[in-house]
Scaffold this active site. Structure first.
Site, PDB file in Angstrom:
ATOM      1  N   GLU A 275     -21.354 -17.423 -29.759  1.00 36.33           N
ATOM      2  CA  GLU A 275     -21.174 -16.249 -28.883  1.00 36.33           C
ATOM      3  C   GLU A 275     -20.842 -15.000 -29.684  1.00 36.33           C
ATOM      4  O   GLU A 275     -19.803 -14.367 -29.458  1.00 36.33           O
ATOM      5  CB  GLU A 275     -20.025 -16.519 -27.899  1.00 36.33           C
ATOM      6  CG  GLU A 275     -20.167 -17.767 -27.060  1.00 36.33           C
ATOM      7  CD  GLU A 275     -18.874 -18.113 -26.307  1.00 36.33           C
ATOM      8  OE1 GLU A 275     -17.797 -17.588 -26.643  1.00 36.33           O
ATOM      9  OE2 GLU A 275     -18.961 -18.919 -25.375  1.00 36.33           O
ATOM     10  N   ARG A 314     -10.843   2.212 -30.222  1.00 34.77           N
ATOM     11  CA  ARG A 314     -10.424   1.256 -31.263  1.00 34.77           C
ATOM     12  C   ARG A 314      -9.421   1.830 -32.266  1.00 34.77           C
ATOM     13  O   ARG A 314      -8.459   1.150 -32.617  1.00 34.77           O
ATOM     14  CB  ARG A 314     -11.642   0.664 -31.985  1.00 34.77           C
ATOM     15  CG  ARG A 314     -12.568  -0.127 -31.045  1.00 34.77           C
ATOM     16  CD  ARG A 314     -13.654  -0.899 -31.792  1.00 34.77           C
ATOM     17  NE  ARG A 314     -13.090  -1.951 -32.599  1.00 34.77           N
ATOM     18  CZ  ARG A 314     -12.890  -1.881 -33.902  1.00 34.77           C
ATOM     19  NH1 ARG A 314     -13.250  -0.822 -34.581  1.00 34.77           N
ATOM     20  NH2 ARG A 314     -12.328  -2.878 -34.525  1.00 34.77           N
ATOM     21  N   TYR A 318      -6.195  -0.376 -31.933  1.00 36.61           N
ATOM     22  CA  TYR A 318      -6.021  -1.400 -32.969  1.00 36.61           C
ATOM     23  C   TYR A 318      -5.725  -0.809 -34.348  1.00 36.61           C
ATOM     24  O   TYR A 318      -5.713  -1.544 -35.334  1.00 36.61           O
ATOM     25  CB  TYR A 318      -7.301  -2.241 -33.123  1.00 36.61           C
ATOM     26  CG  TYR A 318      -7.898  -2.814 -31.864  1.00 36.61           C
ATOM     27  CD1 TYR A 318      -7.185  -3.742 -31.098  1.00 36.61           C
ATOM     28  CD2 TYR A 318      -9.178  -2.477 -31.466  1.00 36.61           C
ATOM     29  CE1 TYR A 318      -7.762  -4.288 -29.952  1.00 36.61           C
ATOM     30  CE2 TYR A 318      -9.757  -3.024 -30.325  1.00 36.61           C
ATOM     31  CZ  TYR A 318      -9.038  -3.926 -29.573  1.00 36.61           C
ATOM     32  OH  TYR A 318      -9.604  -4.463 -28.459  1.00 36.61           O
ATOM     33  N   CYS A 346      -4.825  14.885 -24.632  1.00 36.49           N
ATOM     34  CA  CYS A 346      -3.446  15.319 -24.825  1.00 36.49           C
ATOM     35  C   CYS A 346      -2.533  14.155 -25.150  1.00 36.49           C
ATOM     36  O   CYS A 346      -1.639  13.803 -24.372  1.00 36.49           O
ATOM     37  CB  CYS A 346      -2.982  16.056 -23.574  1.00 36.49           C
ATOM     38  SG  CYS A 346      -3.993  17.516 -23.335  1.00 36.49           S
ATOM     39  N   GLU A 347      -2.785  13.518 -26.280  1.00 41.01           N
ATOM     40  CA  GLU A 347      -1.930  12.452 -26.796  1.00 41.01           C
ATOM     41  C   GLU A 347      -2.047  12.470 -28.311  1.00 41.01           C
ATOM     42  O   GLU A 347      -3.154  12.613 -28.840  1.00 41.01           O
ATOM     43  CB  GLU A 347      -2.430  11.068 -26.337  1.00 41.01           C
ATOM     44  CG  GLU A 347      -2.375  10.849 -24.864  1.00 41.01           C
ATOM     45  CD  GLU A 347      -2.037   9.405 -24.505  1.00 41.01           C
ATOM     46  OE1 GLU A 347      -1.458   8.691 -25.343  1.00 41.01           O
ATOM     47  OE2 GLU A 347      -2.354   9.037 -23.381  1.00 41.01           O
TER      48      GLU A 347
HETATM   49  C1  LIG Z   1     -14.721 -11.601 -27.368  1.00 43.39           C
HETATM   50  C2  LIG Z   1     -15.345 -12.935 -27.288  1.00 43.39           C
HETATM   51  C3  LIG Z   1     -16.502 -13.221 -28.038  1.00 43.39           C
HETATM   52  C4  LIG Z   1     -17.130 -12.244 -28.987  1.00 43.39           C
HETATM   53  O1  LIG Z   1     -16.325 -11.924 -30.072  1.00 43.39           O
HETATM   54  P1  LIG Z   1     -16.944 -11.053 -31.265  1.00 43.39           P
HETATM   55  O2  LIG Z   1     -15.814 -10.864 -32.178  1.00 43.39           O
HETATM   56  O3  LIG Z   1     -17.427  -9.780 -30.688  1.00 43.39           O
HETATM   57  O4  LIG Z   1     -18.050 -11.854 -31.875  1.00 43.39           O
HETATM   58  C5  LIG Z   1     -17.076 -14.465 -27.871  1.00 43.39           C
HETATM   59  N1  LIG Z   1     -16.554 -15.391 -27.029  1.00 43.39           N
HETATM   60  C6  LIG Z   1     -15.446 -15.147 -26.297  1.00 43.39           C
HETATM   61  C7  LIG Z   1     -14.934 -16.191 -25.395  1.00 43.39           C
HETATM   62  C8  LIG Z   1     -14.820 -13.912 -26.405  1.00 43.39           C
HETATM   63  O5  LIG Z   1     -13.706 -13.686 -25.691  1.00 43.39           O
END
Ligand SMILES: *Cc1c(COP(=O)(O)O)cnc(C)c1O
Length: 421
Positions: A275, A314, A318, A346-347
């Site tokens: 994924e 980001r 982060y 405004c931050e």
């Molecule tokens: C966020 C997420 C991803 C993707 O993460 P990447 O760092 O963008 O590759 C895949 N699977 C699940 C369950 C996620 O929460």
């Protein structure tokens, strides 16, 4: 590698000069490269060949329907985490049997939506969710195909806000309890066990945590089979990191990641799902912004640009680094000076970079934030009533707006004043 290069001194997206897009769309805007998206997707499928596999793009990293269609047309699956993302994947033409549904808080309505439209598998994260899914599916006369997302308790060594595989995180079922919960699942009328799922975090720059997690998944798979379960597929999650700076040590390549998968789980005869989000979409996008003012400060100058934390959160969320480059290539030997690059919100948190060395820039010049294709537009808001940032897709020498900037009328018309006020 990406397809945002200088040609004759001007930054291009593939064959399109960035200023040409800016003249039509206005700034700020996101621009994505089709060729880069396709290239990154192919790196993953090639890395997993010849294992049977499906690369499920993490829709949460970039959910524009046109982007999803680019990947879906190549055969990609989709990893969705909400009913809305499920509908986006379907709108991009991705069939249900290529969509996996992740997330800790799926509602019954979302389960019903996905069961009606077709789903490859639900990645179930808790017992209450498992019971709810069984009830919903059985009520529809169906069995929902599932993986249990296991929490392997490994340290992904990434930013704490995006680490998901430690026992204290909200995600998954503790791996030590997995056999017990699979036994429960197998006895439920609306559930069909078919897979094991793991996802330990995002922006991992080291393969070691993946290796630890996948070895645990391999052991678990053998144990589950011995318990009598049919485990046909393994979903190994996403999370492979990308280089956010040119100077950074390079994170592992998809090919090395693929070799690790083959080494750890390749002998189980399972179809492999992964994924990836960021590694496919991250370096396939820029955020382009115009300089509003150059403001002299004490000990530093501020570059005030027309993008802000609401467009790209980001850095403030982060502490993330994005390379910022001028759209017109500086002359060789041009002197750089330190700027604090800030937006109009405004931050004080609306700061993209401190003491960043950039060539002399003036009001009206364009700059580009690199590596902004993932967790950029999807996290944008209209804070300070700044219209939601538009998105543009480039293929070769043409470009199209794939999400238009809303007008102020559209924004104001979303609010309603009650009659009694
Ligand atoms: C966020 C997420 C991803 C993707 O993460 P990447 O760092 O963008 O590759 C895949 N699977 C699940 C369950 C996620 O929460």
């Amino acid at each position: 590698m990406d397809h945002f290069l200088y040609r004759s001194g001007t930054l291009h997206a593939e064959d399109v000069p960035i200023p040409e897009i800016a003249a039509v769309v206005g700034t700020p805007f996101y621009v994505y490269s089709t060729a880069t998206l396709e290239r990154h997707y192919r790196l993953f499928t090639e890395a997993l060949d010849p294992l049977p596999h499906l690369v499920c793009f993490a829709v949460k990293s970039n959910s524009n329907v046109a982007v999803l269609k680019v990947l879906g047309d190549l055969g990609a699956g989709m990893d969705v985490v909400s009913g809305g993302e499920y509908l986006r994947a379907k709108a991009a033409g991705v069939p249900g049997d290529r969509i996996v549904f992740s997330g800790v808080g799926k509602t019954r309505e979302e389960m019903r939506l996905a069961l009606e439209g077709g789903i490859r598998q639900f990645n179930v994260e808790s017992e209450p969710e498992l019971l709810a899914l069984s009830e919903v599916a059985a009520g529809m006369g169906l069995r929902a195909p599932i993986a249990l997302r296991v929490n392997p308790d490994v340290d992904a060594r990434t930013h704490e806000k995006i680490a998901t595989g430690k026992s204290e995180n909200k995600f998954g079922i503790p791996i030590a309890r997995a056999r017990e919960v699979y036994a429960l699942a197998a006895g439920l009328p609306g559930i069909e066990v078919c897979a094991v799922d793991v996802h330990i975090g995002s922006q991992l720059t080291d393969l070691e945590p993946f290796e630890q997690a996948y070895l645990k998944v391999a052991d678990l798979t053998r144990a589950l089979r011995a318990d009598g379960h049919t485990i046909r597929r393994l979903d190994l999650g996403g999370g492979l990191g990308i280089p956010y700076t040119r100077s950074n040590e390079a994170p592992p390549l998809p090919a090395e990641y693929g070799a690790l998968i083959k080494r750890t789980v390749g002998d189980l005869g399972c179809e492999i799902e992964i994924e990836p989000g960021r590694l496919i979409s991250g370096n396939a996008g820029l955020l382009v912004s115009g300089v509003i003012y150059v403001k002299a400060g004490e000990g530093r100058d501020f570059l005030i640009v027309d993008a802000a934390m609401n467009d790209l959160v980001r850095p403030s969320m982060y502490g993330a680094h994005h390379d910022i480059v001028p759209v017109v290539e500086p002359a060789a030997g041009a002197l750089a000076q330190p700027f604090d690059v800030v937006g109009p919100v405004c931050e004080t948190g609306d700061t993209f970079a401190k003491a960043r060395h950039l060539p002399a820039l003036a009001a009206g010049d364009l700059v580009a934030f690199r590596s902004a294709g993932a967790y950029g537009a999807v996290m944008a808001s209209e804070y300070n009533t700044r219209p939601l940032v538009p998105e543009v897709l480039v293929r070769g020498d043409h470009f199209a707006v794939i999400r238009a900037r809303p007008t102020f009328d559209e924004i104001l018309n979303r609010d309603t004043i009650p009659e009694w006020l």
